[in-house]
Design a protein around this motif. Structure first.
Motif, PDB file in Angstrom:
ATOM      1  N   GLY B 132     -26.114 -55.624  24.960  1.00 26.04           N
ATOM      2  CA  GLY B 132     -25.612 -54.657  25.931  1.00 26.04           C
ATOM      3  C   GLY B 132     -24.968 -55.366  27.115  1.00 26.04           C
ATOM      4  O   GLY B 132     -25.385 -56.466  27.495  1.00 26.04           O
ATOM      5  N   PRO B 134     -23.817 -56.539  30.880  1.00 22.85           N
ATOM      6  CA  PRO B 134     -22.644 -57.420  30.815  1.00 22.85           C
ATOM      7  C   PRO B 134     -22.774 -58.481  29.718  1.00 22.85           C
ATOM      8  O   PRO B 134     -23.850 -59.040  29.531  1.00 22.85           O
ATOM      9  CB  PRO B 134     -22.614 -58.070  32.197  1.00 22.85           C
ATOM     10  N   LEU B 135     -21.665 -58.717  29.040  1.00 21.39           N
ATOM     11  CA  LEU B 135     -21.654 -59.606  27.884  1.00 21.39           C
ATOM     12  C   LEU B 135     -20.651 -60.735  28.090  1.00 21.39           C
ATOM     13  O   LEU B 135     -19.551 -60.500  28.589  1.00 21.39           O
ATOM     14  CB  LEU B 135     -21.259 -58.824  26.630  1.00 21.39           C
ATOM     15  N   ASP B 141     -24.917 -67.008  19.429  1.00 20.99           N
ATOM     16  CA  ASP B 141     -25.966 -66.544  18.508  1.00 20.99           C
ATOM     17  C   ASP B 141     -27.310 -66.374  19.206  1.00 20.99           C
ATOM     18  O   ASP B 141     -28.130 -65.569  18.759  1.00 20.99           O
ATOM     19  CB  ASP B 141     -26.136 -67.549  17.357  1.00 20.99           C
ATOM     20  N   ASP B 142     -27.536 -67.150  20.266  1.00 19.98           N
ATOM     21  CA  ASP B 142     -28.852 -67.091  20.919  1.00 19.98           C
ATOM     22  C   ASP B 142     -28.839 -66.191  22.156  1.00 19.98           C
ATOM     23  O   ASP B 142     -29.678 -66.342  23.036  1.00 19.98           O
ATOM     24  CB  ASP B 142     -29.354 -68.495  21.262  1.00 19.98           C
ATOM     25  N   PHE B 143     -27.905 -65.244  22.221  1.00 24.61           N
ATOM     26  CA  PHE B 143     -27.851 -64.312  23.356  1.00 24.61           C
ATOM     27  C   PHE B 143     -28.929 -63.241  23.195  1.00 24.61           C
ATOM     28  O   PHE B 143     -29.198 -62.773  22.089  1.00 24.61           O
ATOM     29  CB  PHE B 143     -26.464 -63.661  23.427  1.00 24.61           C
ATOM     30  N   HIS B 144     -29.498 -62.850  24.326  1.00 26.45           N
ATOM     31  CA  HIS B 144     -30.619 -61.905  24.255  1.00 26.45           C
ATOM     32  C   HIS B 144     -30.170 -60.489  23.883  1.00 26.45           C
ATOM     33  O   HIS B 144     -29.008 -60.121  24.051  1.00 26.45           O
ATOM     34  CB  HIS B 144     -31.437 -61.896  25.554  1.00 26.45           C
ATOM     35  N   THR B 145     -31.135 -59.737  23.367  1.00 20.52           N
ATOM     36  CA  THR B 145     -30.860 -58.356  22.973  1.00 20.52           C
ATOM     37  C   THR B 145     -31.340 -57.432  24.090  1.00 20.52           C
ATOM     38  O   THR B 145     -32.534 -57.261  24.303  1.00 20.52           O
ATOM     39  CB  THR B 145     -31.590 -58.017  21.663  1.00 20.52           C
ATOM     40  N   THR B 146     -30.379 -56.872  24.817  1.00 20.58           N
ATOM     41  CA  THR B 146     -30.677 -55.928  25.893  1.00 20.58           C
ATOM     42  C   THR B 146     -29.831 -54.682  25.653  1.00 20.58           C
ATOM     43  O   THR B 146     -28.869 -54.416  26.369  1.00 20.58           O
ATOM     44  CB  THR B 146     -30.356 -56.531  27.271  1.00 20.58           C
ATOM     45  N   PRO B 147     -30.215 -53.919  24.623  1.00 17.13           N
ATOM     46  CA  PRO B 147     -29.395 -52.777  24.216  1.00 17.13           C
ATOM     47  C   PRO B 147     -29.299 -51.712  25.303  1.00 17.13           C
ATOM     48  O   PRO B 147     -30.219 -51.548  26.109  1.00 17.13           O
ATOM     49  CB  PRO B 147     -30.131 -52.244  22.988  1.00 17.13           C
ATOM     50  N   ALA B 156     -32.896 -53.378  17.362  1.00 15.36           N
ATOM     51  CA  ALA B 156     -33.463 -54.644  17.852  1.00 15.36           C
ATOM     52  C   ALA B 156     -34.953 -54.742  17.512  1.00 15.36           C
ATOM     53  O   ALA B 156     -35.450 -55.809  17.136  1.00 15.36           O
ATOM     54  CB  ALA B 156     -33.249 -54.769  19.362  1.00 15.36           C
ATOM     55  N   LEU B 160     -37.000 -57.452  14.988  1.00 11.41           N
ATOM     56  CA  LEU B 160     -38.220 -58.199  15.316  1.00 11.41           C
ATOM     57  C   LEU B 160     -39.297 -57.988  14.256  1.00 11.41           C
ATOM     58  O   LEU B 160     -39.981 -58.937  13.847  1.00 11.41           O
ATOM     59  CB  LEU B 160     -38.739 -57.765  16.691  1.00 11.41           C
ATOM     60  N   PRO B 244     -37.316 -69.081  10.427  1.00 10.87           N
ATOM     61  CA  PRO B 244     -37.887 -67.812  10.883  1.00 10.87           C
ATOM     62  C   PRO B 244     -36.898 -66.898  11.606  1.00 10.87           C
ATOM     63  O   PRO B 244     -37.228 -65.750  11.887  1.00 10.87           O
ATOM     64  CB  PRO B 244     -39.014 -68.254  11.827  1.00 10.87           C
ATOM     65  N   ARG B 245     -35.704 -67.393  11.908  1.00 10.97           N
ATOM     66  CA  ARG B 245     -34.720 -66.550  12.614  1.00 10.97           C
ATOM     67  C   ARG B 245     -33.892 -65.802  11.579  1.00 10.97           C
ATOM     68  O   ARG B 245     -32.871 -66.296  11.100  1.00 10.97           O
ATOM     69  CB  ARG B 245     -33.855 -67.401  13.540  1.00 10.97           C
TER      70      ARG B 245
END
Lengths: 327, 327
Positions: B132, B134-135, B141-147, B156, B160, B244-245
């Motif tokens: 979500g 600002p992007l 690839d390692d950007f956080h998930t903030t939908p 998301a 998990l 594991p990812r």
């Protein structure tokens, strides 16, 4: 003002409760009532003039969350969780307590919001376990959550729920990603990370302690005192500044075990350090190589969250808070 | 080999099913049976020699997931979801279908694994809605998930869960974060992102289309053909390489609307472009300014996932797959 603390019998819950009593309020408001709940009934705090209710509850049992919300607490501290090792070993229990319990709480608040506009502050204790190796150092605020434990997964999911419920306006939520708390008071426990506290707490009172990892291991720490400060700040600050990103990696201190030991030497001398016995444990070494070495915590610092900047300060906080000011 | 496709009546489900029929197998193995389920019973594919079972189901209804798993499908494609707009408008339904439905499926697989060692491949359709604004651009690839939607939150959370169930060895899972699919076949729909497809698909057959946003809007696209390719690759590749990812941002094409239009001009001429009518819609502009401009997708490319590298190729894929080879 009415405060509900879920997980009030734990170390953090007890300390936050005592801080509220000592401060005689929260954010300048008088506290009329505290509801303290946990799987075992918490002790009522000494010296609180308001009404205290203590309850033994199972947050994930049907109806429990609705019962807690029925009295419409203004601020809810949600610290309850089963710990990492247990959540990993008992898959169903971990999801039931750490995920369903949290979701039940959020749902009960949402339904109350829908019913009468109820809109509490929710302060959720999350964890650095939401990230998983391989990790950069320092870990930036926008690093992804790829937990390597079910506990970390349940915390990461709870963070997502908290942000979404907040975005919909059901409550005003904030998630606090706690560093490892050091020095934990009490007696040595079986947590794999327990040695970080053991090698300081025990020598400070003349007792031996075991160090199962190399001196070079780097990890991310804050004192219980700072953790309490995070929670109070989270409960009182204006959360509008956070926008929709409601989960924050807290500031802390990145230190190697060697740096911890040198701080102990400065504060308590060579005799204290001599009480640390090295007994390498391959299983613990393997685990802690995957733990977080440290975070940037840029956002949290900018939002006014503060922590110790040396291990000497962390040790002195323990001496002041737990040992009456002298080792 | 037995394939279960959940969400088989949707565009992606139908295309993956047809591809399996055309390929006469999956990863070199013959397909004996296909179970195709959705909220409405999917059509049985033409030309399939094996056994087809089609079912209308509500994945979140008690017992449904266990019923689907009872026949122990070897590969499970989980594409079912209610769309972003509906999940945002109907909070309870969104969580029931997109989160509880997915969790029920994973739980049914886990219980089967515990019972008899069942260990299927699970291919989950996730979405770029897990991030979500600002992007950054490109999004690493390692950007956080903030939908910023409940739909993105539910995807998301499902990611998990998929990673944790896989880590525990209950199934072999992979989550595929799909770019916006363009050109979507069919008729213009009410999805806010529909215009990306409308402004190409409609002029290609001589019909007018409305463009509600400025030419400068940049977004992340792939063709339905590539999306099918992602799913087949995900179902057949060795997933051990992921560690594991288990959730991957797929490759795609980052393009502005202006670049889309110039590609249309090259492929179909000025007359086609003249059919695009500009009608700015402030609500859609506001929404799409928060959408993902593009991803690095470094891991997915290294793991063999491929997509178009020009909008000309995306348009040509549509002409070949939907228009019999000529506009």
């Amino acid at each position: 003002m009415h405060i509900l603390t879920i997980g009030a019998a734990g170390m953090l819950g007890r300390k936050v409760t005592q801080r509220l009593v000592d401060d005689e309020g929260l954010g300048g408001q008088k506290i009329d009532a505290m509801t303290l709940v946990d799987v075992v009934a918490p002790d009522a705090p000494a010296g609180f003039a308001g009404k205290t209710t203590t309850l033994a509850i199972d947050l994930s049992a049907p109806g429990t969350a609705a019962q807690l919300i029925a009295t419409r607490p203004d601020v809810i501290f949600h610290f309850a969780a089963i710990v990492s090792g247990e959540a990993e070993a008992d898959f169903e229990k971990g999801y039931r307590i750490n995920l369903d319990g949290t979701r039940d709480l959020f749902e009960a608040i949402r339904l109350a919001h829908v019913a009468d506009g109820y809109f509490p502050r929710v302060v959720f204790a999350s964890s650095i376990a939401v990230v998983g190796a391989p990790l950069p150092f320092p870990i930036p605020d926008d690093f992804h959550t790829t937990p390597l434990t079910s506990y970390g997964t349940q915390k990461a999911i709870s963070e997502l729920l908290l942000a979404d419920y907040t975005r919909h306006g059901f409550f005003d939520g904030i998630g606090i990603r706690l560093p490892t708390l050091c020095i934990r008071p009490g007696t040595p426990n079986k947590a794999a990370s327990g040695f970080f506290s053991n090698i300081l707490r025990e020598p400070l009172v003349g007792k031996p302690a075991v160090l199962p990892v190399p001196d070079t291991i780097r990890h991310w720490h804050t004192s219980p005192r700072s953790a309490v400060g995070f929670m109070i700040h989270a409960a009182t600050m204006d959360l509008a500044a956070l926008g929709p990103r409601r989960n924050l990696s807290m500031p802390g201190l990145s230190a190697t075990v060697a740096e911890q030991i040198e701080a102990l030497r400065r504060v308590a001398g060579d005799d204290a350090v001599a009480l640390i016995r090295r007994e390498p444990d391959p299983a613990i070494i393997r685990m802690c190589e995957g733990w977080a070495p440290g975070f940037e915590a840029t956002r949290a610092r900018a939002l006014g969250f503060t922590a110790e900047d040396s291990f000497d300060a962390i040790i002195r906080a323990h001496i002041e808070d737990e040992l009456g000011g002298a080792p």
